[in-house]
Motif scaffolding. Sequence first.
Motif, short mmCIF file in Angstrom:
data_model
loop_
_atom_site.label_atom_id
_atom_site.label_comp_id
_atom_site.label_asym_id
_atom_site.label_seq_id
_atom_site.Cartn_x
_atom_site.Cartn_y
_atom_site.Cartn_z
N ARG A 69 7.32 5.07 -16.12
CA ARG A 69 7.96 3.76 -16.08
C ARG A 69 9.38 3.84 -15.51
O ARG A 69 9.83 2.95 -14.79
N VAL A 113 0.84 -1.20 0.00
CA VAL A 113 0.00 0.00 0.00
C VAL A 113 0.88 1.25 0.00
O VAL A 113 0.65 2.20 -0.76
N MET A 170 9.31 3.85 -11.78
CA MET A 170 8.94 2.54 -11.29
C MET A 170 10.13 1.58 -11.37
O MET A 170 10.39 0.80 -10.44
N PHE A 228 2.79 0.86 -20.26
CA PHE A 228 2.64 1.32 -18.89
C PHE A 228 1.78 2.58 -18.82
O PHE A 228 0.92 2.71 -17.95
N ILE A 253 -4.80 10.61 1.25
CA ILE A 253 -3.37 10.73 0.90
C ILE A 253 -3.20 10.65 -0.61
O ILE A 253 -2.48 11.43 -1.23
N GLY A 254 -3.91 9.67 -1.22
CA GLY A 254 -3.79 9.46 -2.66
C GLY A 254 -4.15 10.69 -3.46
O GLY A 254 -3.44 11.09 -4.38
N PHE A 255 -5.25 11.34 -3.10
CA PHE A 255 -5.68 12.52 -3.88
C PHE A 255 -4.85 13.74 -3.55
O PHE A 255 -4.71 14.64 -4.39
N LEU A 310 1.22 4.17 -3.02
CA LEU A 310 1.12 5.62 -2.79
C LEU A 310 2.38 6.32 -3.26
O LEU A 310 2.32 7.40 -3.86
N GLU A 315 2.43 6.58 -7.08
CA GLU A 315 1.23 7.14 -7.70
C GLU A 315 1.61 8.12 -8.80
O GLU A 315 2.40 9.05 -8.57
N GLY A 316 1.07 7.88 -9.98
CA GLY A 316 1.34 8.76 -11.11
C GLY A 316 2.75 8.67 -11.65
O GLY A 316 3.16 9.51 -12.46
N ALA A 317 3.51 7.66 -11.19
CA ALA A 317 4.89 7.54 -11.63
C ALA A 317 4.96 7.09 -13.09
O ALA A 317 4.08 6.38 -13.57
N TRP A 352 -0.50 -4.42 -14.09
CA TRP A 352 0.31 -3.24 -13.76
C TRP A 352 1.80 -3.57 -13.87
O TRP A 352 2.57 -2.85 -14.51
N PHE A 376 -6.35 6.26 2.97
CA PHE A 376 -5.56 5.96 1.76
C PHE A 376 -5.91 6.94 0.65
O PHE A 376 -5.02 7.50 0.00
N GLN A 413 -1.64 2.98 -16.72
CA GLN A 413 -1.77 4.05 -15.73
C GLN A 413 -2.97 4.94 -16.05
O GLN A 413 -3.71 5.34 -15.14
N VAL A 424 -1.58 13.63 -2.89
CA VAL A 424 -0.31 13.42 -3.60
C VAL A 424 -0.51 13.68 -5.09
O VAL A 424 0.39 14.16 -5.76
N TRP A 425 -1.69 13.36 -5.57
CA TRP A 425 -1.98 13.40 -7.02
C TRP A 425 -1.49 14.67 -7.69
O TRP A 425 -1.89 15.76 -7.41
#
Lengths: 135, 171
Positions: A63, A52, A66, B98, B166-168, A56, A59-61, B87, B163, B102, B170-171
């Motif tokens: 390639r 998890v 990653m 990828f 935090i996720g939004f 996070l 996120e949005g990375a 993924w 979660f 995504q 960071v977005w």
Amino acid sequence: MDPMNANDPRVHIMRSQLGRARGLGAAKTGVGHWWAQRVTAIFLLPLCLYFVGSVLALEGADRARMAAYLGEPWNAVLFLLLTGALFYHLALGLQVVVEDYVHKESSKLTTLLVLNGLIIFCALACAVSVLKLAL
Amino acid sequence: MTKAGGGTKQPPHKSGQKSGLVKGLNNPMKDVREALMVGRNSEGKLVRRPISPHLQVYRPQISSALSIFHRITGCALGAGTLLLTLWLVAAASGDAAFSAVQALLASWLGLLVLIGFTAALFYHFCNGIRHLFWDFGKGYELPDMHRSGYIVLGATVVLTAGFWVIGFLVW
């Protein structure tokens, strides 16, 4: 009670008590599945939190990021551990579900073979992908 | 009970005879386990024991609901591992693959699936800890069991919400 009585629901099995006990006794391997399910569950507790956190962090990375993340040996090892524990736990869990609801022997066997094949395929795909990104 | 081997007074088995039959079954029981599922009712009459849990007569309760929910989320997470595979394989395949994955996951449908996936994960995670406590013989009293059940539900909501907050952010 007369064993020939038509209303007697008992089935009279011509078998000694010892023979019956042997037939129904422990095979010594019955708890293997139970243990494996618990051990993988305990492994998965920290691994899921790590996963998890990784999701996070990634996120949005793109390639490259990653690949850089999985290029860290610890991350690659933890992802491989996650893959192993996760798919093993999944195979054990789905086996119980199938055995509970699919009663016809041929359907049960077919379902289990297909599911296990799919699980092994996905597990290998994940492991190879992690290794390719890491190496 | 008659003595084994000494049943000279008994007639031999004939085809069509009712011996070995159970009410509600028109075939002889083939399995030893079935022979063990026989008990006596309050009048002393031999009857087949009922098979639990008789879902159709049970009122849904928090205990049974959380139990079946553990199984449902387990199966859902099994389907979710396909996303994990997709993924990782896409990341290993190349930039185009990828980016496509995504983008798919960041779409509204993808986000909806991911929210369900995280909720299922956190529920299965928390309820799994509850199961592990039971395996150690702890928490079996009904008030404890109900309390831990509500804690699991609360923790699932908090963790899932946390979660995605935090996720939004960071977005």
